[in-house]
Design a protein around this motif. Sequence first.
Motif, PDB file in Angstrom:
ATOM      1  N   ARG A  13       0.837  -1.208   0.000  1.00 34.44           N
ATOM      2  CA  ARG A  13       0.000   0.000   0.000  1.00 34.44           C
ATOM      3  C   ARG A  13       0.871   1.257   0.000  1.00 34.44           C
ATOM      4  N   GLN A  14       1.926   1.254   0.800  1.00 33.49           N
ATOM      5  CA  GLN A  14       2.827   2.402   0.835  1.00 33.49           C
ATOM      6  C   GLN A  14       3.478   2.614  -0.527  1.00 33.49           C
ATOM      7  N   TYR A  15       3.895   1.535  -1.153  1.00 34.81           N
ATOM      8  CA  TYR A  15       4.494   1.632  -2.486  1.00 34.81           C
ATOM      9  C   TYR A  15       3.486   2.196  -3.480  1.00 34.81           C
ATOM     10  N   GLN A  16       2.244   1.723  -3.409  1.00 34.10           N
ATOM     11  CA  GLN A  16       1.184   2.206  -4.298  1.00 34.10           C
ATOM     12  C   GLN A  16       0.983   3.712  -4.118  1.00 34.10           C
ATOM     13  N   ILE A  17       0.921   4.166  -2.891  1.00 33.70           N
ATOM     14  CA  ILE A  17       0.722   5.583  -2.616  1.00 33.70           C
ATOM     15  C   ILE A  17       1.941   6.391  -3.047  1.00 33.70           C
ATOM     16  N   ALA A  18       3.140   5.874  -2.803  1.00 32.48           N
ATOM     17  CA  ALA A  18       4.353   6.568  -3.243  1.00 32.48           C
ATOM     18  C   ALA A  18       4.354   6.740  -4.756  1.00 32.48           C
ATOM     19  N   GLN A  19       3.942   5.702  -5.479  1.00 32.71           N
ATOM     20  CA  GLN A  19       3.870   5.791  -6.940  1.00 32.71           C
ATOM     21  C   GLN A  19       2.852   6.846  -7.377  1.00 32.71           C
ATOM     22  N   GLU A  42      -2.467  10.436   4.662  1.00 28.81           N
ATOM     23  CA  GLU A  42      -1.425  11.225   5.310  1.00 28.81           C
ATOM     24  C   GLU A  42      -0.584  10.368   6.261  1.00 28.81           C
ATOM     25  N   THR A  43      -1.220   9.424   6.947  1.00 28.20           N
ATOM     26  CA  THR A  43      -0.474   8.513   7.822  1.00 28.20           C
ATOM     27  C   THR A  43       0.473   7.640   7.001  1.00 28.20           C
ATOM     28  N   HIS A  44      -0.020   7.111   5.887  1.00 31.98           N
ATOM     29  CA  HIS A  44       0.847   6.316   4.999  1.00 31.98           C
ATOM     30  C   HIS A  44       2.030   7.165   4.524  1.00 31.98           C
ATOM     31  N   ILE A  45       1.761   8.405   4.151  1.00 28.53           N
ATOM     32  CA  ILE A  45       2.830   9.290   3.682  1.00 28.53           C
ATOM     33  C   ILE A  45       3.862   9.523   4.779  1.00 28.53           C
ATOM     34  N   ASP A  46       3.404   9.701   6.002  1.00 26.30           N
ATOM     35  CA  ASP A  46       4.335   9.870   7.126  1.00 26.30           C
ATOM     36  C   ASP A  46       5.267   8.661   7.237  1.00 26.30           C
ATOM     37  N   TYR A  47       4.707   7.454   7.159  1.00 22.39           N
ATOM     38  CA  TYR A  47       5.521   6.238   7.253  1.00 22.39           C
ATOM     39  C   TYR A  47       6.444   6.096   6.035  1.00 22.39           C
ATOM     40  N   ILE A  48       5.963   6.467   4.860  1.00 25.73           N
ATOM     41  CA  ILE A  48       6.795   6.419   3.655  1.00 25.73           C
ATOM     42  C   ILE A  48       8.005   7.333   3.834  1.00 25.73           C
ATOM     43  N   CYS A  49       7.776   8.536   4.334  1.00 27.17           N
ATOM     44  CA  CYS A  49       8.869   9.494   4.553  1.00 27.17           C
ATOM     45  C   CYS A  49       9.897   8.937   5.535  1.00 27.17           C
ATOM     46  N   VAL A  50       9.428   8.299   6.592  1.00 27.24           N
ATOM     47  CA  VAL A  50      10.347   7.706   7.567  1.00 27.24           C
ATOM     48  C   VAL A  50      11.170   6.602   6.907  1.00 27.24           C
ATOM     49  N   LYS A  51      10.498   5.714   6.197  1.00 28.72           N
ATOM     50  CA  LYS A  51      11.193   4.579   5.586  1.00 28.72           C
ATOM     51  C   LYS A  51      12.159   5.008   4.488  1.00 28.72           C
ATOM     52  N   LEU A  52      11.804   6.064   3.740  1.00 31.15           N
ATOM     53  CA  LEU A  52      12.683   6.550   2.675  1.00 31.15           C
ATOM     54  C   LEU A  52      13.693   7.580   3.183  1.00 31.15           C
ATOM     55  N   ILE A  60       9.553  12.517  -1.871  1.00 29.43           N
ATOM     56  CA  ILE A  60       9.298  11.099  -2.164  1.00 29.43           C
ATOM     57  C   ILE A  60       9.677  10.729  -3.596  1.00 29.43           C
ATOM     58  N   PRO A  61       9.302  11.508  -4.620  1.00 29.07           N
ATOM     59  CA  PRO A  61       9.668  11.102  -5.989  1.00 29.07           C
ATOM     60  C   PRO A  61      11.172  10.923  -6.210  1.00 29.07           C
ATOM     61  N   SER A  62      11.979  11.841  -5.704  1.00 30.23           N
ATOM     62  CA  SER A  62      13.427  11.702  -5.910  1.00 30.23           C
ATOM     63  C   SER A  62      13.983  10.513  -5.133  1.00 30.23           C
ATOM     64  N   MET A  64      12.333   7.754  -4.392  1.00 26.63           N
ATOM     65  CA  MET A  64      11.897   6.548  -5.089  1.00 26.63           C
ATOM     66  C   MET A  64      12.779   6.292  -6.307  1.00 26.63           C
ATOM     67  N   GLN A  65      13.094   7.341  -7.026  1.00 29.53           N
ATOM     68  CA  GLN A  65      13.932   7.189  -8.220  1.00 29.53           C
ATOM     69  C   GLN A  65      15.325   6.691  -7.828  1.00 29.53           C
ATOM     70  N   GLN A  66      15.872   7.209  -6.757  1.00 31.70           N
ATOM     71  CA  GLN A  66      17.196   6.755  -6.296  1.00 31.70           C
ATOM     72  C   GLN A  66      17.153   5.299  -5.873  1.00 31.70           C
ATOM     73  N   LYS A  67      16.073   4.866  -5.234  1.00 29.32           N
ATOM     74  CA  LYS A  67      15.971   3.480  -4.796  1.00 29.32           C
ATOM     75  C   LYS A  67      15.865   2.513  -5.977  1.00 29.32           C
ATOM     76  N   LEU A  68      15.319   2.985  -7.088  1.00 25.27           N
ATOM     77  CA  LEU A  68      15.129   2.123  -8.245  1.00 25.27           C
ATOM     78  C   LEU A  68      16.358   2.081  -9.139  1.00 25.27           C
ATOM     79  N   MET A  69      17.358   2.895  -8.827  1.00 26.70           N
ATOM     80  CA  MET A  69      18.579   2.915  -9.639  1.00 26.70           C
ATOM     81  C   MET A  69      19.538   1.833  -9.198  1.00 26.70           C
TER      82      MET A  69
END
Length: 69
Positions: A13-19, A42-52, A60-62, A64-69
């Motif tokens: 779900r977090q990946y889906q929202i990040a995308q 917003e809660t998912h986004i908070d956790y995404i920010c922590v994990k990334l 988040i977009p930058s 995510m792009q770095q993680k996929l490289m």
Amino acid sequence: MGKPQTAGELSDRQYQIAQMICNGRTIKEIAMELGIGRNTVETHIDYICVKLKVPNKSDIPSAMQQKLM
């Protein structure tokens, strides 16, 4: 279609929202499309920010792009 292995620390779900954020969707649009509340998004986004390890949603977009490289 699953998430790439390099983004493994995000839940599906977090990946889906990040995308969706990477595609320029707003919190309101994400909530409506997924059928969940804005606070939940917003809660998912908070956790995404922590994990990334980024300070806010706009980074988040930058990250995510770095993680996929």
